[in-house]
Write an enzyme that holds these catalytic residues in place. Structure first.
Site, PDB file in Angstrom:
ATOM      1  N   CYS A  50       0.821  -1.211   0.000  1.00  0.00           N
ATOM      2  CA  CYS A  50       0.000   0.000   0.000  1.00  0.00           C
ATOM      3  C   CYS A  50       0.856   1.263   0.000  1.00  0.00           C
ATOM      4  CB  CYS A  50      -0.934   0.009   1.211  1.00  0.00           C
ATOM      5  SG  CYS A  50      -0.093  -0.016   2.807  1.00  0.00           S
ATOM      6  N   ARG A  52       4.263   1.384  -1.299  1.00  0.00           N
ATOM      7  CA  ARG A  52       5.367   1.441  -2.266  1.00  0.00           C
ATOM      8  C   ARG A  52       5.214   0.395  -3.364  1.00  0.00           C
ATOM      9  NH1 ARG A  52       9.910   1.903   0.292  1.00  0.00           N
ATOM     10  NH2 ARG A  52       8.907   2.223   2.303  1.00  0.00           N
ATOM     11  N   SER A 107       9.616   2.965   6.062  1.00  0.00           N
ATOM     12  CA  SER A 107       8.170   2.801   6.083  1.00  0.00           C
ATOM     13  C   SER A 107       7.464   4.047   6.615  1.00  0.00           C
ATOM     14  CB  SER A 107       7.779   1.607   6.958  1.00  0.00           C
ATOM     15  OG  SER A 107       8.272   0.399   6.419  1.00  0.00           O
ATOM     16  N   ALA A 188      -8.804 -10.202   4.796  1.00  0.00           N
ATOM     17  CA  ALA A 188      -8.411 -11.110   5.877  1.00  0.00           C
ATOM     18  C   ALA A 188      -6.903 -11.317   5.887  1.00  0.00           C
ATOM     19  CB  ALA A 188      -9.131 -12.460   5.733  1.00  0.00           C
TER      20      ALA A 188
END
Length: 426
Positions: A50, A52, A107, A188
């Site tokens: 989500c 990179r 991150s 999930a």
């Protein structure tokens, strides 16, 4: 062979751009093979999350532009649109970048552990596609080793700071008592699993897990005391959800404005809190225009996260030091491997000369020549053959003014005088 890391991440581009260059799991196998062929890469692995999209490459030609052009073509985008928000690292910088990514230092959430698992999955996918071989294989394994060292020797991952934690923390700010709230989780995977566990610990009243396959949703639901449903059942569950958090790998939105509008009418416009962690987005951006919806994307969680990273900054400095040593060590190993082919060729050539001289000596012995003379001739002939070409090359180099080869020869064959054994002039 040059190492290359090319990418676009949360620091260089908003989610609206990142979702355009994201790869679904189903696309990766073909994309890896296509990248090798069209960008002329010897090896390649793709990491797509989500936050990179990155390509790690081994290339005989420095083709950073070729890789970015291929990325654009694959997603129907122009190179000029991607170039301003992309970054490119070569060789040791590429190695260091991959290690920083693996350790969570690059991150959105400093030190978050999920990225290491995502990197391992990217490596496994590239192995299945046979798009990684010895060079990238060694780099990935060395990177995983450094990441493990960082995790065990620093406190980089001690505090619960993650996108999942930030989403639940934001929900707690909006709903003062989560014990009265119902949550609908879409997906999930690992991120939703973390969200579910944080919600469970926060005492949320009810959790519903919606997923494409019921088996995986049921497995997670059993672990956190939730209820499992399939994706088509979301419209029925939406009206009772105060909190909606979504993180799937779907290439298209799962929740549209119309479905949310209908749910709001059933809720008599009681507010809904939504967090879309997915890239590409699971919830249409237009949903955020509805007056009774508070919609956040992964980029909106930045402020919540930044409040929690200060405790990790000291550990991050320690991690940077370990990564610098790890990157330098890998490059030393890589350079030492460069000598293997040369040494193999040298040994092969010397063995050929030895066999030739030995054959001559054996023939002379068979013809009755004196063994002592044969041995002397063998040793003299072998010495002359071994030194002939180096002697010619050294003379030519010296005549051309390349005297550094003389110094290298002295070092290589240990011809320098040993100062410790020189006679004391006194």
């Amino acid at each position: 062979m040059a190492l290359l890391a090319l990418g676009i991440n949360h620091k260089t581009a908003p989610v609206a751009v990142r979702e355009k260059v994201a790869f679904s799991p189903e696309q990766l196998q073909d994309a890896l093979l296509e990248a090798c062929h069209e960008a002329q890469l010897a090896e390649v692995a793709i990491l797509s999350t989500c936050n990179r999209t990155e390509l790690y490459c081994a290339s005989g030609v420095e083709g950073g532009r070729a890789v970015l052009e291929w990325l654009g073509r694959y997603h129907g985008l122009d190179y000029t649109d991607l170039e301003p928000c992309s970054y490119l690292h070569w060789d040791e910088d590429a190695v260091r970048h991959m290690m920083r990514v693996a350790c969570g230092l690059d991150s959105l959430v400093l030190g978050e552990p999920q990225i290491l698992g995502q990197l391992k999955t990217a490596f496994a996918t590239a192995q299945q596609a046979k798009s990684v071989h010895s060079e990238l294989g060694r780099l990935f394994q060395h990177t995983f080793s450094v990441a493990k060292q960082v995790r065990t020797q620093t406190s980089i991952g001690e505090n619960p700071v993650s996108v999942a934690y930030a989403a639940v923390s934001l929900a707690q700010h909006i709903f003062t008592d989560l014990g009265k709230s119902r949550a609908l989780l879409i997906g999930a995977g690992e991120t939703i699993e973390l969200v579910a566990r944080h919600l469970q610990q926060a005492g949320v009243r009810e959790i519903v897990v919606a997923n494409r396959t019921l088996e995986r949703a049921q497995k997670l639901s059993d672990e956190v005391g939730a209820r499992a449903i399939l994706l088509p059942e979301i419209p029925h569950a939406l009206a009772s959800a105060d909190i909606v958090i979504s993180s799937t790998a779907s290439p298209l939105p799962i929740l549209g404005k119309g479905a949310v509008e209908r749910a709001l009418k059933q809720r008599k416009h009681e507010p809904m809190f939504m967090v879309d962690i997915a890239v590409p987005r699971d919830i249409e951006p237009e949903v955020g225009e509805l007056s009774d919806v508070y919609l956040y994307t992964v980029d909106d969680l930045r402020e919540v996260i930044e409040e929690n990273v200060k405790s990790r900054e000291s550990a991050a400095r320690e991690a940077e030091s370990l990564i610098s040593h790890g990157a330098a060590d890998f490059m030393r190993q890589l350079r030492s491997l460069d000598a293997v082919d040369t040494l193999r060729s040298l040994r092969s050539k010397m063995e050929s000369l030895r066999q030739h001289e030995l054959s001559k000596a054996l023939r002379q012995l068979e013809n009755g020549r004196d063994p002592q003379q044969v041995m002397e001739q063998l040793s003299r002939g072998l010495t002359n053959k071994l030194l002939h070409m180096p002697t010619v090359q050294l003379k030519n180099a010296t005549a051309q003014g390349r005297t550094e080869l003389l110094e290298l020869t002295e070092e290589l064959f240990d011809l320098l005088p040993d100062s410790a054994t020189e006679k004391n002039p006194e």
